[in-house]
Design a protein around this motif. Structure first.
Motif, PDB file in Angstrom:
ATOM      1  N   ALA A  11       0.833  -1.219   0.000  1.00 37.20           N
ATOM      2  CA  ALA A  11       0.000   0.000   0.000  1.00 37.20           C
ATOM      3  C   ALA A  11       0.858   1.255   0.000  1.00 37.20           C
ATOM      4  O   ALA A  11       0.753   2.106  -0.884  1.00 37.20           O
ATOM      5  CB  ALA A  11      -0.941  -0.024   1.211  1.00 37.20           C
ATOM      6  N   GLY A 136       0.236   3.109   6.500  1.00 32.56           N
ATOM      7  CA  GLY A 136       0.159   1.870   5.714  1.00 32.56           C
ATOM      8  C   GLY A 136       0.839   0.778   6.524  1.00 32.56           C
ATOM      9  O   GLY A 136       1.574  -0.047   5.986  1.00 32.56           O
ATOM     10  N   GLY A 271      -4.753   0.553   2.902  1.00 34.21           N
ATOM     11  CA  GLY A 271      -4.531  -0.896   2.852  1.00 34.21           C
ATOM     12  C   GLY A 271      -5.032  -1.590   4.107  1.00 34.21           C
ATOM     13  O   GLY A 271      -6.093  -1.244   4.652  1.00 34.21           O
ATOM     14  N   ASP A 272      -4.277  -2.580   4.572  1.00 31.41           N
ATOM     15  CA  ASP A 272      -4.707  -3.381   5.718  1.00 31.41           C
ATOM     16  C   ASP A 272      -4.907  -2.557   6.995  1.00 31.41           C
ATOM     17  O   ASP A 272      -5.598  -3.007   7.912  1.00 31.41           O
ATOM     18  CB  ASP A 272      -3.674  -4.489   6.009  1.00 31.41           C
ATOM     19  CG  ASP A 272      -3.958  -5.764   5.220  1.00 31.41           C
ATOM     20  OD1 ASP A 272      -4.757  -5.703   4.263  1.00 31.41           O
ATOM     21  OD2 ASP A 272      -3.380  -6.816   5.559  1.00 31.41           O
ATOM     22  N   ALA A 288      -5.240  -3.051  -1.490  1.00 33.68           N
ATOM     23  CA  ALA A 288      -4.249  -2.106  -0.951  1.00 33.68           C
ATOM     24  C   ALA A 288      -3.673  -1.252  -2.091  1.00 33.68           C
ATOM     25  O   ALA A 288      -3.523  -0.025  -1.955  1.00 33.68           O
ATOM     26  CB  ALA A 288      -3.134  -2.868  -0.237  1.00 33.68           C
TER      27      ALA A 288
END
Ligand SMILES: Cc1cc2nc3c(=O)[nH]c(=O)nc-3n(C[C@H](O)[C@H](O)[C@H](O)COP(=O)(O)OP(=O)(O)OC[C@H]3O[C@@H](n4cnc5c(N)ncnc54)[C@H](O)[C@@H]3O)c2cc1C
Length: 406
Positions: A11, A136, A271-272, A288
């Motif tokens: 990401a 990120g 992202g995550d 992501a």
């Protein structure tokens, strides 16, 4: 703009590349706590749409990703020693996570991004001179956790236990292997990610995991047992793990994350850190990378930071909502494996491919399968009727209009 990206995963790195491409005057640093050569995970899968998307967004890195990827076009499902079903499928791709990150880090550096490895960031106050801080830093984001109330993170710990392993066995197809033990079913998703390695994600219900005594086994013992259980697909190749600090195997429960808000002041989640989707739909890396592209577009669509971040949050949250739904049903399908596993093999495989359906959990599996067959037959009939009408029109001139197939 001075930008600090925390985390050197797909990401952050992709975001830094796209930002620099849009405006090389941006001053961007990516901070990654681990050394350059270390990363968790083995290979990740993605579809052809992602490659097309990357080629448009940034051709240079897309070319390198494409060249380093391997592909397959069929899926093999092995149901213990009962049956093996092979199906043609859309082309799927795999790449080593390590290689993907190396490509992205090299490209970011070539564009003038500073990538600092072994630099852990504990909070955005360490980055006070940045105009924008991009979190990120993955599912356990410390930047997000410091403002937990604001972001409103909710984590659902999924029921099944899994372990992410590598192997030197090179699978030609994407493989699902379901193995029956006296303590229940255990299964493996296997796919190639390079010329000489594949990934094996192995999953089972908690009762099976305990029954097989994985809770008491160290990593070496766990791998020996797993190699025995999956001997049929491994052909004598070893499984390769990554022991935890205490020497035990890296078994985990997937954590599905959602956030009510995605930004706070000049801090934005990517992202995550913003969302996770169960690995059984293989979408986390793709999402992501897409987050990164949307954030860059939003920041350059409106030069004021706040509306840009708000636009990004609004657009991506609604997209991710659909993936969360699909991932929930997919994870649930595997949690409810005993409901499906004794079906005739072709029916099992058909329902596995429709596991993201919201209807399936509420309809008896065989009935659902029959409904699917009926719908398929109707579509086929409609298609044939359409072709017939088109031929008739062609033969007699177009006096016919409307109706089926037009
Ligand atoms: C078993 C499994 C299988 C998967 N398979 C697939 C698949 O096939 N296809 C797919 O698309 N996705 C897959 N995924 C999901 C995918 O791995 C993630 O969605 C993706 O890695 C998210 O990228 P990211 O950059 O947001 O976060 P991450 O990849 O987690 O990167 C975050 C980075 O931040 C660093 N970091 C964390 N905290 C700090 C800090 N304080 N300071 C500095 N650095 C920090 C970490 O070291 C890490 O390098 C899978 C996931 C799992 C668990």
């Amino acid at each position: 703009m001075k930008v600090a990206c925390v985390g050197g995963g797909p990401a952050s790195l992709y975001f830094s590349i796209l930002m620099k491409r849009v405006d090389p005057s941006h001053d961007i640093t990516v901070y990654e706590r681990n050394p350059a050569t270390s990363t968790y995970g083995w290979g990740v899968t993605f579809g052809a749409e992602l490659l097309s998307y990357l080629h448009v967004a940034e051709p240079e890195s897309a070319r390198a990703i494409s060249e380093s990827s391997v592909s397959w076009d069929n899926w093999v499902t092995r149901i213990h020693d009962r049956a093996t079903v092979t199906e043609q499928a859309e082309e799927g791709f795999g790449i080593s996570r390590h290689r993907l990150l190396a490509i992205l880090a090299d490209r970011a550096r070539a564009l003038g991004v500073r990538v600092e490895f072994q630099r852990e960031i504990a909070g955005e106050d360490e980055l006070a001179d940045a105009d924008l801080v991009v979190a990120g830093d993955g599912v356990n984001s410390v930047l997000r956790e410091r403002h937990a109330d604001h972001f409103g993170a909710e984590v659902r710990v999924e029921r099944n236990t899994y372990i992410w392993l590598g192997t030197t066995k090179v699978f030609d197809s994407f493989i699902f292997a379901f193995v029956q033990t006296e303590h229940g079913w255990i299964w493996c998703y296997g796919y190639r990610f390079s010329e000489d390695q594949s990934t094996c994600v192995i999953e089972c219900a908690p009762a099976t995991w305990k029954g097989l005594e994985f809770d008491q086994a160290n990593e070496a013992e766990s791998l020996i047992l797993l190699e025995k259980l999956f001997a049929d697909i491994l052909d004598g190749h070893p499984l390769i793990g990554r022991p935890q600090a205490d020497g035990s195997a890296h078994w985990l429960n997937f954590r599905t994350l959602t956030n009510r808000r995605w930004y706070r002041g000049n801090l934005v989640l990517l992202g995550d850190a913003a969302h996770t989707t169960h690995f059984s739909i293989g979408a986390g890396t793709t999402l992501a990378l897409e987050d990164a592209a949307y954030l860059v577009a939003a920041l350059h669509g409106d030069t004021r930071l706040r509306p840009g971040l708000a636009g990004y949050e609004q657009q991506r949250r609604s997209t991710i909502r659909q993936f969360h739904k699909a991932a929930r049903y997919s994870a649930q399908w595997y949690e409810n494996l005993p409901r499906y596993i004794d079906l005739p093999p072709m029916e099992l495989v058909a329902l596995q491919s429709r596991r993201e359906s919201s209807l399936l959990p509420h309809v008896p599996p065989r009935l659902y399968y029959q409904m699917g067959r009926t719908v398929e037959s109707l579509c086929e009939f409609k298609h044939r009727l359409g072709s017939k009408l088109a031929r008739t029109r062609h033969a007699y001139g177009d006096g016919l209009s409307g109706g089926v197939g037009s």
